[in-house]
Write an enzyme that holds these catalytic residues in place. Sequence first.
Site, PDB file in Angstrom:
ATOM      1  N   ARG A  58      -6.007  23.119 -63.807  1.00  0.00           N
ATOM      2  CA  ARG A  58      -7.431  23.067 -64.139  1.00  0.00           C
ATOM      3  C   ARG A  58      -7.844  21.766 -64.807  1.00  0.00           C
ATOM      4  NH1 ARG A  58      -5.659  27.843 -63.498  1.00  0.00           N
ATOM      5  NH2 ARG A  58      -6.974  29.631 -62.936  1.00  0.00           N
ATOM      6  N   PHE A  86      -4.166  18.902 -79.857  1.00  0.00           N
ATOM      7  CA  PHE A  86      -3.127  19.868 -79.505  1.00  0.00           C
ATOM      8  C   PHE A  86      -3.135  20.087 -77.990  1.00  0.00           C
ATOM      9  CE2 PHE A  86      -1.101  24.077 -79.333  1.00  0.00           C
ATOM     10  CZ  PHE A  86      -0.021  23.869 -80.181  1.00  0.00           C
ATOM     11  N   ILE A  88      -3.070  27.664 -74.915  1.00  0.00           N
ATOM     12  CA  ILE A  88      -2.130  28.271 -73.975  1.00  0.00           C
ATOM     13  C   ILE A  88      -1.419  29.427 -74.671  1.00  0.00           C
ATOM     14  CG2 ILE A  88      -0.090  27.863 -72.546  1.00  0.00           C
ATOM     15  CD1 ILE A  88      -0.999  24.923 -72.343  1.00  0.00           C
ATOM     16  N   HIS A  91      -1.496  34.568 -81.897  1.00  0.00           N
ATOM     17  CA  HIS A  91      -2.188  33.363 -82.357  1.00  0.00           C
ATOM     18  C   HIS A  91      -3.147  32.839 -81.281  1.00  0.00           C
ATOM     19  CE1 HIS A  91      -2.771  29.714 -84.689  1.00  0.00           C
ATOM     20  NE2 HIS A  91      -2.484  28.992 -83.629  1.00  0.00           N
ATOM     21  N   ASP A 125       3.979  33.583 -77.542  1.00  0.00           N
ATOM     22  CA  ASP A 125       4.617  34.885 -77.756  1.00  0.00           C
ATOM     23  C   ASP A 125       3.937  35.709 -78.849  1.00  0.00           C
ATOM     24  OD1 ASP A 125       6.507  34.330 -75.816  1.00  0.00           O
ATOM     25  OD2 ASP A 125       7.855  33.337 -77.258  1.00  0.00           O
ATOM     26  N   PHE A 157      -9.384  24.933 -82.806  1.00  0.00           N
ATOM     27  CA  PHE A 157     -10.000  25.662 -83.914  1.00  0.00           C
ATOM     28  C   PHE A 157     -10.980  24.777 -84.687  1.00  0.00           C
ATOM     29  CE2 PHE A 157     -10.210  27.503 -88.144  1.00  0.00           C
ATOM     30  CZ  PHE A 157     -10.290  28.861 -87.898  1.00  0.00           C
ATOM     31  N   GLU A 158     -10.702  23.483 -84.749  1.00  0.00           N
ATOM     32  CA  GLU A 158     -11.534  22.567 -85.545  1.00  0.00           C
ATOM     33  C   GLU A 158     -12.713  21.991 -84.764  1.00  0.00           C
ATOM     34  OE1 GLU A 158      -7.849  23.360 -87.273  1.00  0.00           O
ATOM     35  OE2 GLU A 158      -8.062  22.239 -85.393  1.00  0.00           O
TER      36      GLU A 158
END
Length: 220
Positions: free
Chosen positions: A192, A87, A147, A153, A150, A122-123
């Site tokens: 970064r 992701f 990142i 999450h 809105d 998350f994984e």
Amino acid sequence: MKSLASPPCLRLTPTSRPHLHPRQSYCFSSVTKSNSLSFSSSASGFASSHAVEKELRSSFVTEAVRHVTGSLIRGEGLRFAIVVARFNEVVTKLLLEGAIETFKKYSVREEDIQVIWVPGSFEIGVVAQNLGKSGNFHAVLCIGAVIRGDTTHYDAVANSAASGVLSAGINSGVPCIFGVLTCEDMDQALNRSGGKAGNKGAETALTALEMASLFEHHLK
């Protein structure tokens, strides 16, 4: 200045001052001089004792202490796994490149680097823990990019990624290095991952090198 002798050796004598009653004023005279101590000698002894105490304290503080740290001179012979989140791949690929380039600079062989892709940050934790427990690697790098959007999450994923990497290192006993970017927007993330703020993937690799060396040479 003469000191007072010990109580058993003192004799009380009335003063000769005529305007005072003899019982109202007394002076002390020493019966024997051999047991008397001067105030100056007492002060000298206190100063000497204080100096000795200070010297002992100083020698204790400055006593040689063994300091242990990992080495960044060479990484030859060390094996690393890199867990990368797919992701936000445009960012994580750059972080991965920075990590691999840094490993090469420090003589880590390509065959000693294994890259494992996972769907998202998350994984990362569960895979890092599995790799650490395998016994095949000296350290595991965990690379991802979260990142803010809105919704909340972002907070859930960022916190879970951090705690997952921490748990992986504790449970496996192998250093698992946190290299997940948590940024407000894509510009921050790109800055970064090779932009004006440097490459955090390269920094993660340096941390992994030092921790792997520390565990391999000093904490076995």
